[in-house]
Design a protein around this motif. Structure first.
Motif, mmCIF file in Angstrom:
data_model
loop_
_atom_site.group_PDB
_atom_site.id
_atom_site.type_symbol
_atom_site.label_atom_id
_atom_site.label_comp_id
_atom_site.label_asym_id
_atom_site.label_seq_id
_atom_site.Cartn_x
_atom_site.Cartn_y
_atom_site.Cartn_z
ATOM 1 N N ARG A 37 0.826 -1.218 0.000
ATOM 2 C CA ARG A 37 0.000 0.000 0.000
ATOM 3 C C ARG A 37 0.857 1.264 0.000
ATOM 4 N NH1 ARG A 37 -2.603 -3.867 -0.587
ATOM 5 N NH2 ARG A 37 -4.595 -4.478 0.363
ATOM 6 N N VAL A 38 2.169 1.112 0.137
ATOM 7 C CA VAL A 38 3.031 2.299 0.267
ATOM 8 C C VAL A 38 3.891 2.548 -0.967
ATOM 9 C CG1 VAL A 38 3.105 2.005 2.766
ATOM 10 C CG2 VAL A 38 4.972 1.081 1.381
ATOM 11 N N CYS A 39 3.701 1.735 -2.024
ATOM 12 C CA CYS A 39 4.522 1.879 -3.233
ATOM 13 C C CYS A 39 3.904 2.937 -4.147
ATOM 14 C CB CYS A 39 4.654 0.543 -3.955
ATOM 15 S SG CYS A 39 5.468 -0.737 -2.983
ATOM 16 N N THR A 40 4.062 4.195 -3.747
ATOM 17 C CA THR A 40 3.458 5.310 -4.484
ATOM 18 C C THR A 40 4.549 6.194 -5.078
ATOM 19 O OG1 THR A 40 3.438 6.759 -2.547
ATOM 20 C CG2 THR A 40 1.517 5.327 -2.879
ATOM 21 N N PRO A 41 4.244 6.946 -6.126
ATOM 22 C CA PRO A 41 5.224 7.899 -6.672
ATOM 23 C C PRO A 41 5.678 8.917 -5.639
ATOM 24 C CG PRO A 41 3.467 7.526 -8.255
ATOM 25 C CD PRO A 41 3.038 6.843 -6.989
ATOM 26 N N ASP A 42 4.767 9.323 -4.745
ATOM 27 C CA ASP A 42 5.134 10.301 -3.715
ATOM 28 C C ASP A 42 6.194 9.731 -2.770
ATOM 29 O OD1 ASP A 42 4.732 12.820 -2.209
ATOM 30 O OD2 ASP A 42 3.957 11.466 -0.671
ATOM 31 N N ASN A 43 5.985 8.501 -2.302
ATOM 32 C CA ASN A 43 6.981 7.885 -1.429
ATOM 33 C C ASN A 43 8.289 7.645 -2.159
ATOM 34 O OD1 ASN A 43 5.511 7.804 0.942
ATOM 35 N ND2 ASN A 43 4.633 5.790 0.526
ATOM 36 N N ALA A 44 8.209 7.261 -3.434
ATOM 37 C CA ALA A 44 9.430 7.048 -4.223
ATOM 38 C C ALA A 44 10.218 8.346 -4.358
ATOM 39 C CB ALA A 44 9.074 6.488 -5.595
ATOM 40 N N SER A 45 9.504 9.459 -4.559
ATOM 41 C CA SER A 45 10.185 10.753 -4.682
ATOM 42 C C SER A 45 10.885 11.133 -3.391
ATOM 43 C CB SER A 45 9.169 11.842 -5.052
ATOM 44 O OG SER A 45 8.611 11.593 -6.326
ATOM 45 N N MET A 80 14.985 11.657 -2.747
ATOM 46 C CA MET A 80 15.542 12.892 -2.178
ATOM 47 C C MET A 80 16.253 12.618 -0.848
ATOM 48 S SD MET A 80 12.666 15.812 -3.025
ATOM 49 C CE MET A 80 11.392 15.014 -2.052
ATOM 50 N N VAL A 81 16.462 11.329 -0.557
ATOM 51 C CA VAL A 81 17.148 10.879 0.650
ATOM 52 C C VAL A 81 16.395 11.330 1.903
ATOM 53 C CG1 VAL A 81 19.429 10.520 1.673
ATOM 54 C CG2 VAL A 81 19.267 11.302 -0.670
ATOM 55 N N GLU A 82 15.094 11.504 1.758
ATOM 56 C CA GLU A 82 14.292 11.839 2.934
ATOM 57 C C GLU A 82 14.024 10.556 3.711
ATOM 58 O OE1 GLU A 82 9.819 13.583 3.887
ATOM 59 O OE2 GLU A 82 10.912 14.269 2.120
ATOM 60 N N GLU A 83 14.278 10.575 5.002
ATOM 61 C CA GLU A 83 14.080 9.395 5.832
ATOM 62 C C GLU A 83 12.596 9.248 6.186
ATOM 63 O OE1 GLU A 83 16.084 6.962 6.714
ATOM 64 O OE2 GLU A 83 17.725 7.842 5.561
ATOM 65 N N LEU A 84 11.969 8.206 5.659
ATOM 66 C CA LEU A 84 10.594 7.908 6.035
ATOM 67 C C LEU A 84 10.621 7.060 7.304
ATOM 68 C CD1 LEU A 84 9.126 7.163 2.493
ATOM 69 C CD2 LEU A 84 9.072 9.295 3.782
ATOM 70 N N SER A 85 9.656 7.257 8.169
ATOM 71 C CA SER A 85 9.748 6.758 9.537
ATOM 72 C C SER A 85 9.277 5.321 9.722
ATOM 73 C CB SER A 85 8.932 7.671 10.467
ATOM 74 O OG SER A 85 7.570 7.682 10.064
ATOM 75 N N PHE A 86 8.829 4.641 8.668
ATOM 76 C CA PHE A 86 8.313 3.287 8.837
ATOM 77 C C PHE A 86 9.212 2.285 8.101
ATOM 78 C CE2 PHE A 86 6.234 5.447 5.347
ATOM 79 C CZ PHE A 86 6.246 4.535 4.299
ATOM 80 N N HIS A 87 9.229 1.053 8.599
ATOM 81 C CA HIS A 87 10.166 0.053 8.095
ATOM 82 C C HIS A 87 9.987 -0.223 6.608
ATOM 83 C CE1 HIS A 87 12.553 -3.561 7.678
ATOM 84 N NE2 HIS A 87 11.505 -4.114 7.102
ATOM 85 N N GLU A 88 8.758 -0.328 6.152
ATOM 86 C CA GLU A 88 8.526 -0.717 4.754
ATOM 87 C C GLU A 88 9.085 0.276 3.751
ATOM 88 O OE1 GLU A 88 6.501 -3.778 6.821
ATOM 89 O OE2 GLU A 88 6.527 -1.606 7.175
ATOM 90 N N ILE A 103 -7.412 0.361 -4.095
ATOM 91 C CA ILE A 103 -6.244 0.246 -3.213
ATOM 92 C C ILE A 103 -4.971 0.677 -3.951
ATOM 93 C CG2 ILE A 103 -7.071 -1.421 -1.527
ATOM 94 C CD1 ILE A 103 -5.817 -3.638 -3.220
ATOM 95 N N PRO A 104 -4.791 1.983 -4.129
ATOM 96 C CA PRO A 104 -3.530 2.451 -4.733
ATOM 97 C C PRO A 104 -2.359 2.165 -3.821
ATOM 98 C CG PRO A 104 -4.779 4.283 -3.837
ATOM 99 C CD PRO A 104 -5.673 3.082 -3.745
ATOM 100 N N GLY A 105 -1.176 2.147 -4.400
ATOM 101 C CA GLY A 105 0.033 1.957 -3.600
ATOM 102 C C GLY A 105 0.545 0.541 -3.587
ATOM 103 N N HIS A 106 -0.090 -0.372 -4.370
ATOM 104 C CA HIS A 106 0.478 -1.714 -4.394
ATOM 105 C C HIS A 106 1.594 -1.786 -5.425
ATOM 106 C CE1 HIS A 106 -2.582 -2.711 -7.625
ATOM 107 N NE2 HIS A 106 -3.271 -1.850 -6.922
ATOM 108 N N PHE A 107 2.477 -2.750 -5.226
ATOM 109 C CA PHE A 107 3.735 -2.780 -5.971
ATOM 110 C C PHE A 107 3.516 -2.893 -7.474
ATOM 111 C CE2 PHE A 107 7.793 -5.183 -7.114
ATOM 112 C CZ PHE A 107 8.588 -4.039 -7.093
ATOM 113 N N ASP A 108 2.571 -3.727 -7.891
ATOM 114 C CA ASP A 108 2.382 -3.868 -9.336
ATOM 115 C C ASP A 108 1.790 -2.604 -9.946
ATOM 116 O OD1 ASP A 108 -0.320 -4.237 -8.536
ATOM 117 O OD2 ASP A 108 -0.687 -5.581 -10.218
ATOM 118 N N HIS A 109 0.983 -1.848 -9.188
ATOM 119 C CA HIS A 109 0.455 -0.578 -9.702
ATOM 120 C C HIS A 109 1.591 0.412 -9.927
ATOM 121 C CE1 HIS A 109 -2.355 3.136 -9.163
ATOM 122 N NE2 HIS A 109 -2.216 2.805 -10.436
ATOM 123 N N TYR A 110 2.555 0.456 -8.993
ATOM 124 C CA TYR A 110 3.692 1.358 -9.157
ATOM 125 C C TYR A 110 4.483 0.997 -10.415
ATOM 126 C CZ TYR A 110 7.968 3.917 -8.335
ATOM 127 O OH TYR A 110 9.051 4.760 -8.490
#
Length: 309
Positions: free
Chosen positions: A87-95, A99-107, A173-180
């Motif tokens: 659910r977290v494989c989104t263009p926003d998270n990829a960006s 940008m070397v921004e540390e996201l706070s969750f393990h996935e 359910i956007p954000g799944h790996f195959d959608h990305y």
């Protein structure tokens, strides 16, 4: 199921295998497994496939790469660590990751590693096209099926396989790996092979990868020993229509007490008004005629069920 050991005993790495080890010019088939850590079937199936390829050494045009999705969750035999990787494989998270921004969750760390694999394939001059298959299983009994986004090429690729195809789940359910991967312009889908611990789920995943080698142009049928066995193993699993569209999703909020009624499996027909579940002690009825899809029979998850037509 053959005696392959358990996933936690396999010394898992991100890359489960590459064949051939040095890429030959042609398409790349990227096969991901264990995006949910409680779904080991795809990992075991890929182990079989790479063993078969190393033994038989078929003539190849291109390369197959197998990857583990959520390594930490696989090792701990849980669906997720902090958030659902699918659910977290989104263009926003990829960006943010780029940008070397540390996201706070393990996935986010797992997604970052998968992005590196994708980038390496995209930058490889020997890779002429990227096809993908994301291997999953379900918490309820199911016949094997394909879930595909609405992209025309991916749908056409999916329809080459002898399984029912459900399209349009990305709307719910956007954000799944195959959608990305589809958003990046690559061609492929998700394979749901059966219930999590069912031995035949490994068989069906193995068969899908073998047939996928042919359908993506990496090998000829004649170069795969027992190809017809794998193809027919899939073809014999379902007798209904081939194409379905997702038309409804029942969402579960965090903290909701949700429980499906017993006895529902994928593609079972339901009628409008039929009691399907209880949520916070309230009855949940089917809002329309159709077939049940992905009924939830596990503790983790935000999707109670879908309906396809």
């Amino acid at each position: 199921m053959r005696n392959e050991g358990k996933v936690q005993d396999l010394n898992l790495n991100r890359i489960l295998g590459k064949y051939p080890s040095s890429p030959i010019k042609g398409p790349t088939l990227l096969v991901s497994a264990g995006v949910h850590g409680n779904e080991p079937s795809g990992v075991l199936a890929l182990k079989r496939v790479f063993k078969k390829l190393e033994q038989e050494k078929p003539q190849f045009k291109g390369q197959i790469i197998g990857v583990s999705g959520n390594l930490e969750a696989l090792k701990n035999q849980v669906r997720l660590v902090d958030r659902d990787l699918n659910r977290v494989c989104t263009p926003d998270n990829a960006s943010k990751i780029e940008m070397v921004e540390e996201l706070s969750f393990h996935e986010a760390k797992e997604f970052k590693e998968l992005l590196k694999v994708i980038q390496e394939i995209e930058e490889n001059p020997n890779s002429t096209r990227l096809f993908f298959m994301d291997l999953h299983t379900t918490s309820s009994p199911t016949v094997p099926y394909i879930s595909v986004n609405k992209g025309e090429e991916s749908y056409g690729f999916a329809m080459k396989f002898p399984l029912p195809v459900a399209k349009g789940i990305e709307k719910y359910i956007p954000g799944h790996f195959d959608h990305y991967l589809t958003l990046l312009g690559h061609v492929g889908f998700t394979v749901e092979a059966g219930q999590h611990e069912a031995p035949e789920s490994v068989d069906y995943h193995e068969a899908m990868v073998i047939v996928g080698l042919v359908n993506s142009g990496l090998v000829e049928k004649s170069d795969i020993r027992d190809y017809d066995h794998y193809y027919n193993r899939l073809k014999e699993t379902f007798g209904g229509e081939e194409g379905y569209k997702v038309v409804y999703r029942h969402h579960i909020d965090e903290g909701d007490l949700f429980k499906m009624e017993p006895g529902y499996s994928n593609f079972k027909e339901v009628k409008k008004g039929e009691l399907l579940a209880h949520s916070n002690n309230e009855q949940v009825f089917a809002p329309m005629d159709g077939r049940i899809f992905l009924p939830l029979y596990q503790s983790q998850g935000s999707d109670g069920f879908f309906i396809v037509q």
